[in-house]
Design a protein around this motif. Structure first.
Motif, PDB file in Angstrom:
ATOM      1  N   SER A  60       0.832  -1.207   0.000  1.00  0.00           N
ATOM      2  CA  SER A  60       0.000   0.000   0.000  1.00  0.00           C
ATOM      3  C   SER A  60       0.866   1.257   0.000  1.00  0.00           C
ATOM      4  O   SER A  60       0.516   2.263  -0.617  1.00  0.00           O
ATOM      5  CB  SER A  60      -0.957   0.006   1.209  1.00  0.00           C
ATOM      6  N   ILE A  61       2.020   1.193   0.678  1.00  0.00           N
ATOM      7  CA  ILE A  61       2.938   2.336   0.673  1.00  0.00           C
ATOM      8  C   ILE A  61       3.565   2.498  -0.709  1.00  0.00           C
ATOM      9  O   ILE A  61       3.652   3.611  -1.247  1.00  0.00           O
ATOM     10  CB  ILE A  61       4.012   2.186   1.767  1.00  0.00           C
ATOM     11  N   LYS A  62       3.983   1.390  -1.317  1.00  0.00           N
ATOM     12  CA  LYS A  62       4.562   1.454  -2.666  1.00  0.00           C
ATOM     13  C   LYS A  62       3.533   1.982  -3.671  1.00  0.00           C
ATOM     14  O   LYS A  62       3.848   2.814  -4.529  1.00  0.00           O
ATOM     15  CB  LYS A  62       5.035   0.067  -3.095  1.00  0.00           C
ATOM     16  N   LEU A  63       2.304   1.506  -3.552  1.00  0.00           N
ATOM     17  CA  LEU A  63       1.246   1.965  -4.446  1.00  0.00           C
ATOM     18  C   LEU A  63       0.951   3.443  -4.211  1.00  0.00           C
ATOM     19  O   LEU A  63       0.738   4.209  -5.156  1.00  0.00           O
ATOM     20  CB  LEU A  63      -0.014   1.125  -4.239  1.00  0.00           C
ATOM     21  N   GLY A  64       0.947   3.841  -2.939  1.00  0.00           N
ATOM     22  CA  GLY A  64       0.727   5.250  -2.607  1.00  0.00           C
ATOM     23  C   GLY A  64       1.790   6.144  -3.219  1.00  0.00           C
ATOM     24  O   GLY A  64       1.487   7.210  -3.772  1.00  0.00           O
ATOM     25  N   HIS A  65       3.055   5.707  -3.149  1.00  0.00           N
ATOM     26  CA  HIS A  65       4.140   6.489  -3.742  1.00  0.00           C
ATOM     27  C   HIS A  65       3.976   6.587  -5.261  1.00  0.00           C
ATOM     28  O   HIS A  65       4.257   7.637  -5.860  1.00  0.00           O
ATOM     29  CB  HIS A  65       5.494   5.862  -3.407  1.00  0.00           C
ATOM     30  N   ALA A  66       3.525   5.498  -5.873  1.00  0.00           N
ATOM     31  CA  ALA A  66       3.314   5.513  -7.323  1.00  0.00           C
ATOM     32  C   ALA A  66       2.206   6.482  -7.704  1.00  0.00           C
ATOM     33  O   ALA A  66       2.297   7.185  -8.712  1.00  0.00           O
ATOM     34  CB  ALA A  66       2.975   4.103  -7.811  1.00  0.00           C
TER      35      ALA A  66
END
Length: 200
Positions: free
Chosen positions: A18-24
């Motif tokens: 979810s953090i990686k997706l949020g950064h994307a």
């Protein structure tokens, strides 16, 4: 140029989808709106406190009548509300944990839910006061919850849509990284989520 508030609520740290997706999502927003600023708030790292009785009581006392102690008790809530109103776009990392959101994200919601400030009522019912915002949810889950038998157990996307909408944030889009633990799906699940990002 936009001001982006990126909330993180995963307990997985650097490995969090979810953090990686949020950064994307944030990256795509910045490409669409060059020069945008980003303010990050990791709700788990700061150990977002749950509401206490004295804090809740202070919410309903006029600000000019608050004692010194009562003013201090609502400092965090006041800061979070100010931070929310200052944002043009909110990106919320929301991993599905036991069918719902992490308690740190729920605590944040409790702190920003302020009668007369972020919502109110008139003769026709509730009125959300946090308007003009765009919200993107970066949701992750081990299983599939957007469709099929798992859909009935998704208490993340429907809850966030309903409650943030209650506060006036009705322009909300959910991007899902799902099936992250499902054989035959997990190998391409995150790439699929990244490709699904569309900023409007």
């Amino acid at each position: 140029m936009k001001h982006i508030l990126h909330l993180k609520s995963s307990i997985q740290g650097a490995t969090s989808y979810s953090i990686k997706l949020g950064h994307a999502i944030v990256k795509e927003i910045q490409e669409k709106y060059p020069g945008s600023t980003v303010e990050e708030l990791n709700l788990v790292d700061i150990e977002m406190p749950h509401l206490k009785p004295e804090v809740l009581r202070a919410f309903f006392i006029p600000s000019n009548e608050l004692t010194k102690e009562e003013k201090e008790s609502v400092l965090l809530s006041d800061h979070l509300v100010k931070q929310l109103f200052a944002a043009d776009i909110i990106v919320i990392g929301a991993p599905l944990i036991n069918f719902t959101i992490h308690s740190a994200l729920k605590a944040w919601i409790d702190h920003i839910t302020r009668a007369g400030i972020t919502f109110g009522y008139d003769e026709n019912g509730p009125i959300g006061k946090v308007t003009g915002k765009k919200v993107y949810v970066a949701m992750s889950s081990g299983g599939i919850y957007s469709e099929g038998p798992g859909k009935a157990n998704d208490f993340v996307a429907p809850y966030l849509k309903a409650f943030l909408g209650f506060l006036g944030m009705t322009d909300l889009t959910v991007f899902r990284a799902e099936g992250l633990k499902v054989p035959g799906i997990k190998d391409y699940a995150f790439d699929k989520a990244i490709k699904s990002i569309k900023i409007n």
